[in-house]
Design a protein around this motif. Structure first.
Motif, PDB file in Angstrom:
ATOM      1  N   PRO A 148      -1.460  13.577  47.895  1.00 34.52           N
ATOM      2  CA  PRO A 148      -2.007  12.281  48.277  1.00 34.52           C
ATOM      3  C   PRO A 148      -3.515  12.213  48.001  1.00 34.52           C
ATOM      4  N   TYR A 171       1.956   2.494  42.114  1.00 38.78           N
ATOM      5  CA  TYR A 171       0.750   3.020  42.785  1.00 38.78           C
ATOM      6  C   TYR A 171      -0.096   1.873  43.321  1.00 38.78           C
ATOM      7  N   GLU A 191      -1.383  11.265  43.188  1.00 40.46           N
ATOM      8  CA  GLU A 191      -0.576  10.174  43.756  1.00 40.46           C
ATOM      9  C   GLU A 191      -0.370   9.077  42.699  1.00 40.46           C
ATOM     10  N   TYR A 203       3.606  15.279  44.604  1.00 41.89           N
ATOM     11  CA  TYR A 203       2.254  14.721  44.497  1.00 41.89           C
ATOM     12  C   TYR A 203       1.324  15.161  45.615  1.00 41.89           C
TER      13      TYR A 203
END
Lengths: 261, 213
Positions: A95, A261, A253, A93
């Motif tokens: 960020p 999340y 993300e 991922y």
């Protein structure tokens, strides 16, 4: 021989990679010899019980110059958590709210035998084989404390590794292997292990003088020049001649963590 | 992989978290190579070759003239901990224990201190893992050969237990058996070959080690 670990029908399975893999996609179960197609598995990190993950900073002369650093006189070694590892063709991922995340295509030497105070000339006896990792970095998070700090280098999923572990003898001489990275098909990084400053035998000697090396420990040997920012949706392929090509998909993300999340 | 029954995955240590040391170093932080005080917890790993136990003899580093020790309250995770708030952080903790971090003298904090911190057997963890209502109320007392050398209330740390768990859980998912050593005294205690090091958290647990010859 190439050794991999995959998820197949919900279970972790140790497999070998068939010689015909490039044409057939076939893997062979180490449990019962069953042939399995790559399309039916999820690739896992090829190291079943990862030990200490050593990584090298600024270990290619051209990369050090790219970052405006003098080549180091002593290896710049840092450690990574096993939470960073993910397999071939998996997601890593980006960020939120950062400006610069780049890949780092690296040759990884995997330790196969325990040792302390290993002499350089004996070092290769302690190597089981090699794999490829993509040691992502998020430059926005760099701080000058234990740099490169864990916030930069120990994030979930940000060290894809694989696709497989290839036996040392199947690779032979590692002193001039070509490395390339392609992003969405475009060549963005090109180098050779000939430009490594501190080579694998040196690093085995150096680290084993400090501490005992154990099977499953890994040494990611650094990356050549050619940095490029990554965005969700990008596909990155890190390839090392004779070792393998590691594919990673970049996601946001939010997509990576889903409900967490 | 583990030489210790408590830690199974990773041992994350927090440096520069003693507020006395942190405040005393402000001028140094402003200078090169740091060029600014840390804005985030300063973290390092003690890798698996370092893990050892209560009662263990800790190896004297090859060729070292001097070694130091610091003790820390340590958080042992009981369940997977990913991106948690400070308010819920302590719910992920199985219990608390002690970590001794034996190392070479800390020269500086600019580069990862592999030579200083990754010595075999240099991170005893234990003895017991104990549930505690309020970890901020605990104090870690360390003695060398019976003389108290450090007394560190957890409340003296720059960042407290819940804040560290939350912050670190946004960097790396913590798994059951992962351990965070939340903070060591800024003044690490010098030790010599054969010294006996004892750290105590009153009413919780005690960790005893001896330096090798």
């Amino acid at each position: 021989m190439k050794h991999a670990r995959v998820l197949f029908n919900g279970s972790e399975l140790d497999v070998t990679v068939e010689d015909s893999f490039a044409e057939t996609g076939l893997l062979k179960s180490k449990t019962d010899g069953q042939l399995i197609n790559e399309t039916d598995v999820t690739w896992l990190s090829p190291i079943k019980e990862p030990g200490t993950i050593f990584a090298l900073g600024l270990n290619y002369a051209d990369h050090a110059a790219e970052l405006a650093f003098e080549p180091p006189k002593e290896p710049l070694v840092f450690l990574k958590g096993a939470n960073t590892l993910t397999g071939h063709k998996q997601n890593a991922y980006r960020p939120d709210n950062i400006k610069f995340q780049h890949y780092e295509c690296e040759l990884v030497a995997v330790i196969g035998k325990e040792g302390k105070n290993i002499a350089r000339e004996d070092a290769m006896d302690y190597i089981a084989g090699y794999t490829v990792c993509n040691d992502f970095a998020i430059r926005d998070y760099l701080e000058n404390y234990y740099r490169p700090n864990l916030r930069v280098k120990s994030r979930d999923s940000l060290c894809p590794i694989g696709p497989w572990l290839i036996d040392k003898d199947d690779v032979g001489d590692i002193s001039n292997l070509k490395l390339t990275t392609h992003v969405n098909g475009e060549l963005t990084q090109e180098g050779t292990t000939a430009d490594i400053i501190f080579d694998v035998p040196f690093l085995v000697e150096y680290l084993s003088k400090i501490m005992t090396l154990k099977p499953g420990d890994m040494i990611a040997t650094g990356t050549p020049k050619g940095l490029k920012d990554m965005q969700p949706g990008d596909t990155v392929v890190c390839e090392i001649e004779k070792v393998g090509a590691l594919v990673t998909n970049i996601v946001s993300e939010q997509e990576f963590y889903g409900d967490k999340y | 992989m583990s030489n210790n029954p408590i830690v199974k995955g990773k041992l994350v240590c927090v440096a520069l978290n003693d507020s006395e040391q942190f405040n005393a170093m402000q001028a140094e932080f402003a200078e090169a190579p740091y060029k600014g005080a840390p804005t985030q917890p300063v973290l390092y790993f003690k890798p698996h070759n370092t893990w050892s136990t209560d009662g263990a003899v800790v190896e004297w580093a090859d060729g070292a003239d001097s070694m130091v020790v610091g003790a820390s309250l340590a958080v042992v995770f009981g369940k997977e901990c990913c991106r948690v708030s400070q308010a819920e952080a302590l719910d992920y903790v199985e219990g608390y224990t002690l970590v001794h971090d034996f190392s070479l003298v800390e020269q500086n904090y600019y580069r990862p201190d592999i030579k200083g911190k990754c010595l075999d057997t240099s991170a005893p963890i234990g003895a017991a893992v104990v549930a505690v209502e309020d970890p901020q109320a605990l104090t870690v007392v360390t003695s060398v050969n019976g003389t108290v050398v450090n007394e560190t209330p957890v409340s003296q740390l720059v960042r407290g237990v819940a804040e560290l768990i939350s912050t670190i859980s946004y960097i790396m998912t913590l798994q059951p058996g992962d351990v965070i050593a939340v903070g060591f005294p800024g003044q690490r205690a010098p030790v010599a070959k054969g010294d006996k090091v004892c750290s105590v958290i009153a009413g919780v647990t005690e960790l005893n080690n001896t330096l090798g010859e």
